[in-house]
Design a protein around this motif. Structure first.
Motif, PDB file in Angstrom:
ATOM      1  N   ARG A   4       8.342  -8.516  32.089  1.00  0.00           N
ATOM      2  CA  ARG A   4       8.000  -7.007  31.520  1.00  0.00           C
ATOM      3  C   ARG A   4       6.780  -6.472  32.254  1.00  0.00           C
TER       4      ARG A   4
ATOM      5  N   LEU B  64       0.830  -3.644  26.090  1.00  0.00           N
ATOM      6  CA  LEU B  64       1.804  -4.522  26.146  1.00  0.00           C
ATOM      7  C   LEU B  64       1.184  -5.893  25.779  1.00  0.00           C
TER       8      LEU B  64
ATOM      9  N   GLU C  19       9.194 -13.925  29.599  1.00  0.00           N
ATOM     10  CA  GLU C  19       9.433 -12.780  29.045  1.00  0.00           C
ATOM     11  C   GLU C  19       8.556 -11.733  29.497  1.00  0.00           C
TER      12      GLU C  19
END
Length: 201
Positions: free
Chosen positions: A163, A194, A159
């Protein structure tokens, strides 16, 4: 700290001097003018060869397009090697952010955006010889993000890699399509945020 965990890079074919001139001319013309607008006559003229020589060396314009993208991929990897050597990242997270920092310098010299994205738009046929080169280049970026995330102890690396790839490729598209010259810097800041907030195993 190594960067290139699995390049999946195509080996350069051995070319004659004429073949090298053809590839060099095609690379410049394809990137600056667009693949579909450049014919083999223009490439042969720029390389100072005959069309027969061009076809003898590459077989077809489509195969020449694939060779152009293979060469661009090699240039991209060499550029990243140089950038990483200069930045000397100390952690896997630093490597990831260095990939985004490198994008700023790369785009400063590539004003028409990403050659792979541009080619994917122009080449509609999924079975075009260049499409595997384009797909492999983007898959390599994702796999590198995933590998570095795993080395850094981040959770849910698939994941996270997805991203990061969206940020990276989105910056390339916005730079070209939206005339957003600061897109790589925005993507770099977003990637840093992030990573800072992402859980670790």
């Amino acid at each position: 700290m190594g960067l290139l965990t699995d390049r999946g890079e195509l080996e350069a074919e051995r070319l004659t001097p004429a073949g090298e001139r053809i590839l060099r001319a095609a690379s410049t013309l394809f990137y600056e003018r667009g693949i579909r607008t450049v014919g083999v006559d223009a490439i042969a003229d720029a390389a100072e060869v005959t069309k027969k020589t061009l076809y003898d060396r590459f077989g077809s314009k489509d195969r020449l397009i694939a060779a152009y993208l293979e060469q661009r991929n090699r240039v991209w990897h060499a550029f990243l090697d140089d950038q990483l050597a200069a930045l000397a990242p100390q952690t896997p997270a630093d490597v990831i952010l260095a990939l985004f920092a490198a994008l700023t310098d790369w785009m400063a010299e590539s004003r028409r955006g990403c050659g792979f994205i541009n080619a994917s738009v122009e080449l509609a046929a999924p079975d075009h010889p260049a499409m595997p080169v384009i797909v492999a280049q983007k898959q390599w970026m994702r796999s590198e993000f995933m590998a570095q995330a795993a080395l850094g102890g981040f959770a849910d690396v698939q994941e996270l890699a997805d991203r990061l790839l969206l940020l990276h490729e989105g910056a390339l598209v916005c730079f070209r399509v939206a005339a957003m010259e600061y897109a790589p810097e925005v993507a770099h800041r977003a990637a840093a945020d992030l990573l800072a907030g992402w859980p670790r195993d």
